[in-house]
Design an enzyme around this catalytic site. Structure first.
Site, short mmCIF file in Angstrom:
data_model
loop_
_atom_site.label_atom_id
_atom_site.label_comp_id
_atom_site.label_asym_id
_atom_site.label_seq_id
_atom_site.Cartn_x
_atom_site.Cartn_y
_atom_site.Cartn_z
N VAL A 90 0.84 -1.19 0.00
CA VAL A 90 0.00 0.00 0.00
C VAL A 90 0.88 1.25 0.00
CG1 VAL A 90 -1.76 1.30 1.28
CG2 VAL A 90 -1.90 -1.19 1.18
N CYS A 91 2.01 1.20 0.70
CA CYS A 91 2.88 2.37 0.86
C CYS A 91 3.28 3.02 -0.46
CB CYS A 91 4.12 2.01 1.67
SG CYS A 91 3.72 1.40 3.33
N PRO A 92 3.75 2.26 -1.47
CA PRO A 92 4.13 2.94 -2.71
C PRO A 92 2.95 3.58 -3.42
CG PRO A 92 4.34 0.56 -2.97
CD PRO A 92 4.06 0.83 -1.52
#
EC number: 1.11.1.26
Length: 187
Positions: A46-48
């Site tokens: 999810v972070c990128p």
């Protein structure tokens, strides 16, 4: 106790920014509007998507005089490696701050102690260094840069117009409210 209207606590960290390792302290968050975005870890899922969304909207934040700081408990070295190997993270032009001691994550109350990772925390900080918005998500729930941009505009509007407040779904140029006795029960 809520972090709203509290001053950012002192810290020293190193960020990967524009191809260099640079120092970042609480002083860097003062004198302009800042957004601090915590995320769990580099090289994840999810972070990128979130950091890429912020990168795609970065020019709009800059037009408002806002600097973004992405922060995880990874090192600044890991941030560089991620930047060098991910097309999405390669778009990031704002500082990626390393917090391997978890000082920042503790200061902003987003540290998951048993994992050594941060929750998805978003903090809008005014030029005086006070936290004006605090939003913390479960790590499975991604954030939307467009909505954050709307909230930053609302925070800036309220700061520039004492006595006015922004209602739900307020957008730049829309009507605001002036709380008064005459308004009670009429909304």
């Amino acid at each position: 106790m809520s972090l709203i209207n509290t001053e950012v606590k002192p810290f020293k960290a190193t960020a990967y920014h524009n191809g260099k390792f640079v120092p970042v302290t609480e002083a860097d968050l003062k004198g302009k509007w800042s957004v601090v975005v915590f995320y769990p870890a580099d090289f994840t899922f999810v972070c990128p998507t979130e950091l890429g969304d912020l990168a795609d909207n970065y020019a709009e934040f800059k037009k408002l005089g806002v600097e973004i700081y992405g922060v995880s408990t990874d090192t600044h070295f890991a941030h560089k490696a991620w930047h060098d190997t991910s097309d999405t993270i390669a778009k990031v032009e704002y500082p990626l701050v390393g917090d391997p001691t978890a000082t920042l994550a503790r200061n902003f109350d987003v540290l998951i102690e048993e994992e050594g990772l941060a929750l998805r925390g978003t903090f809008v900080i005014n030029p005086e260094g006070q936290i004006k918005l605090c939003e913390i998500h479960d790590n499975g729930i991604g954030r939307d840069a467009g909505e954050l941009l709307r909230k930053v505009k609302a925070a800036q509007y309220v700061a520039a117009h004492p006595g006015e407040v922004c209602p739900a779904k307020w957008t730049d140029g829309a009507e605001t409210l002036k709380p008064s006795l005459d308004l009670v029960g009429k909304i």
